[in-house]
Scaffold this motif. Structure first.
Motif, PDB file in Angstrom:
ATOM      1  N   ASN A  92     -30.176  -1.237   1.432  1.00 55.62           N
ATOM      2  CA  ASN A  92     -31.345  -1.927   1.978  1.00 55.62           C
ATOM      3  C   ASN A  92     -31.186  -3.438   1.896  1.00 55.62           C
ATOM      4  OD1 ASN A  92     -32.676   0.440   2.612  1.00 55.62           O
ATOM      5  ND2 ASN A  92     -33.954   0.450   0.786  1.00 55.62           N
ATOM      6  N   ALA A  93     -30.695  -3.916   0.743  1.00 56.60           N
ATOM      7  CA  ALA A  93     -30.527  -5.358   0.565  1.00 56.60           C
ATOM      8  C   ALA A  93     -29.504  -5.912   1.558  1.00 56.60           C
ATOM      9  CB  ALA A  93     -30.095  -5.655  -0.866  1.00 56.60           C
ATOM     10  N   ARG A  94     -28.407  -5.174   1.745  1.00 53.56           N
ATOM     11  CA  ARG A  94     -27.370  -5.640   2.665  1.00 53.56           C
ATOM     12  C   ARG A  94     -27.872  -5.691   4.098  1.00 53.56           C
ATOM     13  NH1 ARG A  94     -24.349  -3.021   6.108  1.00 53.56           N
ATOM     14  NH2 ARG A  94     -24.837  -0.951   5.267  1.00 53.56           N
ATOM     15  N   VAL A  95     -28.530  -4.625   4.546  1.00 53.28           N
ATOM     16  CA  VAL A  95     -28.961  -4.538   5.942  1.00 53.28           C
ATOM     17  C   VAL A  95     -30.066  -5.552   6.240  1.00 53.28           C
ATOM     18  CG1 VAL A  95     -30.026  -3.033   7.661  1.00 53.28           C
ATOM     19  CG2 VAL A  95     -28.255  -2.141   6.152  1.00 53.28           C
ATOM     20  N   THR A  96     -31.033  -5.660   5.340  1.00 59.79           N
ATOM     21  CA  THR A  96     -32.131  -6.598   5.600  1.00 59.79           C
ATOM     22  C   THR A  96     -31.645  -8.046   5.565  1.00 59.79           C
ATOM     23  OG1 THR A  96     -32.797  -6.506   3.263  1.00 59.79           O
ATOM     24  CG2 THR A  96     -33.937  -5.032   4.801  1.00 59.79           C
ATOM     25  N   ALA A  97     -30.667  -8.343   4.700  1.00 60.35           N
ATOM     26  CA  ALA A  97     -30.120  -9.706   4.665  1.00 60.35           C
ATOM     27  C   ALA A  97     -29.328 -10.000   5.939  1.00 60.35           C
ATOM     28  CB  ALA A  97     -29.237  -9.888   3.436  1.00 60.35           C
ATOM     29  N   ALA A  98     -28.546  -9.028   6.391  1.00 64.05           N
ATOM     30  CA  ALA A  98     -27.715  -9.239   7.576  1.00 64.05           C
ATOM     31  C   ALA A  98     -28.549  -9.481   8.829  1.00 64.05           C
ATOM     32  CB  ALA A  98     -26.795  -8.043   7.781  1.00 64.05           C
ATOM     33  N   HIS A  99     -29.756  -8.893   8.866  1.00 69.16           N
ATOM     34  CA  HIS A  99     -30.580  -8.987  10.079  1.00 69.16           C
ATOM     35  C   HIS A  99     -31.899  -9.713   9.808  1.00 69.16           C
ATOM     36  CE1 HIS A  99     -27.728  -6.367  12.088  1.00 69.16           C
ATOM     37  NE2 HIS A  99     -27.737  -5.624  10.991  1.00 69.16           N
ATOM     38  N   ARG A 100     -31.869 -10.571   8.825  1.00 66.61           N
ATOM     39  CA  ARG A 100     -33.094 -11.278   8.432  1.00 66.61           C
ATOM     40  C   ARG A 100     -33.658 -12.126   9.565  1.00 66.61           C
ATOM     41  NH1 ARG A 100     -35.950 -12.465   4.112  1.00 66.61           N
ATOM     42  NH2 ARG A 100     -37.082 -14.431   4.025  1.00 66.61           N
ATOM     43  N   ASP A 101     -32.782 -12.686  10.386  1.00 66.64           N
ATOM     44  CA  ASP A 101     -33.228 -13.590  11.444  1.00 66.64           C
ATOM     45  C   ASP A 101     -33.175 -12.940  12.825  1.00 66.64           C
ATOM     46  OD1 ASP A 101     -33.634 -15.695   9.603  1.00 66.64           O
ATOM     47  OD2 ASP A 101     -31.476 -16.128   9.621  1.00 66.64           O
ATOM     48  N   ALA A 102     -33.052 -11.626  12.871  1.00 67.93           N
ATOM     49  CA  ALA A 102     -33.011 -10.952  14.173  1.00 67.93           C
ATOM     50  C   ALA A 102     -34.327 -11.153  14.909  1.00 67.93           C
ATOM     51  CB  ALA A 102     -32.742  -9.463  13.978  1.00 67.93           C
ATOM     52  N   PRO A 103     -34.271 -11.425  16.201  1.00 69.21           N
ATOM     53  CA  PRO A 103     -35.510 -11.585  16.973  1.00 69.21           C
ATOM     54  C   PRO A 103     -36.309 -10.280  16.996  1.00 69.21           C
ATOM     55  CG  PRO A 103     -33.607 -12.382  18.208  1.00 69.21           C
ATOM     56  CD  PRO A 103     -33.066 -11.649  17.024  1.00 69.21           C
ATOM     57  N   ARG A 104     -37.592 -10.433  17.235  1.00 64.76           N
ATOM     58  CA  ARG A 104     -38.488  -9.283  17.277  1.00 64.76           C
ATOM     59  C   ARG A 104     -37.974  -8.200  18.233  1.00 64.76           C
ATOM     60  NH1 ARG A 104     -43.950  -7.968  16.620  1.00 64.76           N
ATOM     61  NH2 ARG A 104     -44.763  -6.548  18.197  1.00 64.76           N
ATOM     62  N   GLU A 105     -37.507  -8.617  19.415  1.00 66.34           N
ATOM     63  CA  GLU A 105     -37.057  -7.644  20.405  1.00 66.34           C
ATOM     64  C   GLU A 105     -35.887  -6.822  19.883  1.00 66.34           C
ATOM     65  OE1 GLU A 105     -37.515 -10.878  20.916  1.00 66.34           O
ATOM     66  OE2 GLU A 105     -39.416 -10.759  22.053  1.00 66.34           O
ATOM     67  N   GLU A 106     -34.983  -7.445  19.115  1.00 66.48           N
ATOM     68  CA  GLU A 106     -33.838  -6.726  18.570  1.00 66.48           C
ATOM     69  C   GLU A 106     -34.273  -5.739  17.494  1.00 66.48           C
ATOM     70  OE1 GLU A 106     -30.567  -9.062  17.247  1.00 66.48           O
ATOM     71  OE2 GLU A 106     -30.414 -10.199  19.122  1.00 66.48           O
ATOM     72  N   VAL A 107     -35.238  -6.138  16.683  1.00 66.19           N
ATOM     73  CA  VAL A 107     -35.719  -5.250  15.624  1.00 66.19           C
ATOM     74  C   VAL A 107     -36.371  -4.016  16.233  1.00 66.19           C
ATOM     75  CG1 VAL A 107     -37.294  -5.030  13.658  1.00 66.19           C
ATOM     76  CG2 VAL A 107     -35.996  -7.155  13.996  1.00 66.19           C
ATOM     77  N   LEU A 108     -37.218  -4.216  17.228  1.00 63.45           N
ATOM     78  CA  LEU A 108     -37.875  -3.073  17.861  1.00 63.45           C
ATOM     79  C   LEU A 108     -36.855  -2.199  18.588  1.00 63.45           C
ATOM     80  CD1 LEU A 108     -41.136  -4.762  19.242  1.00 63.45           C
ATOM     81  CD2 LEU A 108     -40.832  -3.447  17.123  1.00 63.45           C
TER      82      LEU A 108
END
Length: 306
Positions: A92-108
């Protein structure tokens, strides 16, 4: 000695044995509801999970090029379910750190990919994989049990998003989450050689599981039905929040938001917490151990799962 089907699998495998026609609709509907919830909130708002915005909640549920949880589980089942459980907190720590700045559209979009991966598995993978064992974050489980476990996670995280303005998960999603809780607990009890069970009872019904060395069963309870033996009773959202540690089960007992019948029988399941500290429902089982057996502060030993 465990009774099995001749292939090393128990004859009774709960909802995994019931098959995709039972499990699939529960999981996919839970995904559809969560996708609507995620689309309704500001992902930058903080949640009640320390250090996590709605962004992190959604990122860790998503499918990314560097994180495809279901594909890894399918590979594990094909390989015979050997190895050690992954470090869920580290992942969880690795994935959330890697995508911390992902735009909203990418997260959805990553959430939609997770839902699509589940739908693809249910539609395309051979049915024999459903009851094959995979190494999950809490130990070896039938692959379809792990797939159903998504419903628990989606229901709990759906509740996490409600204070941010998301619509509440509907009753059928909360019940699917409880079904997953009963399935995983029953499966782990059976694999540990524990004979026992419990009912998870809500005003709208609930689920009951029973386990022994020959496997486990899970069945739906009707409204007003209370099975014999251990029972944990509350509103569905309270049960899920107590099981996930969002609500302190001891405080919920004192406030009569949660009721437990036959604590000694429930305590028979408490050793599961020792072998699978991150198990959904661990706080309730640990409460039983503390209340009845004086087994020490097992709550403090639970892994910091989200």
């Amino acid at each position: 000695m465990t009774t099995d089907d001749g292939g090393g699998r128990p004859q009774r495998q709960g909802l995994a044995g019931a098959g995709r026609d039972v499990v699939g609709p529960m999981v996919l509907h839970a995904w559809d509801v969560f996708l609507q919830q995620a689309a309704a909130v500001d992902l930058d708002r903080p949640t009640r999970l320390p250090g996590w915005r709605a962004h992190e909640v959604c990122v860790h549920l998503g499918c990314w090029p560097d994180h495809a949880a279901l594909a890894d589980l399918v590979d594990s089942a094909r390989a015979g379910g050997t190895g050690t459980p992954p470090d869920v907190d580290g992942t969880n720590a690795r994935v959330t750190a890697a995508h911390r700045d992902a735009p909203r559209e990418e997260v959805l979009a990553a959430l939609h990919r997770s839902r699509e991966a589940t739908a693809r598995y249910l539609a395309e993978e051979p049915g024999g994989l459903d009851t094959a064992y995979a190494v999950s974050t809490v130990g070896r489980l039938p692959l379809l049990s792990v797939v159903l476990g998504q419903a628990y996670e989606l229901a709990v995280h759906g509740l996490d998003l409600v204070p941010l303005g998301a619509p509440p998960p509907p009753p059928e999603v909360l019940q699917a989450g409880l079904a997953a809780l009963a399935e995983v607990t029953g499966a782990l009890a059976a694999s540990s050689g524990i004979r026992g069970g419990a009912g998870l009872v809500t005003p709208d019904g609930g689920w009951a599981f029973a386990a022994d060395r020959g496997g486990w069963t899970v069945r739906r309870l009707g409204a007003g039905e209370r099975p014999p033996g251990a029972v944990v009773e509350a509103a569905a959202d309270v049960l899920l929040e107590a099981a996930s540690g969002r609500v302190n089960p001891a405080a919920a007992l004192v406030r009569r938001r949660l009721r437990v019948r036959d604590l000694p029988e429930l305590m028979m399941l408490a050793p599961i917490v020792e072998s699978a500290p991150g198990i959904p429902g661990g706080p309730i089982l640990a409460l039983a151990a503390r209340t009845v057996g004086g087994a020490g502060d097992l709550l403090g030993r639970l892994r910091g799962r989200r």
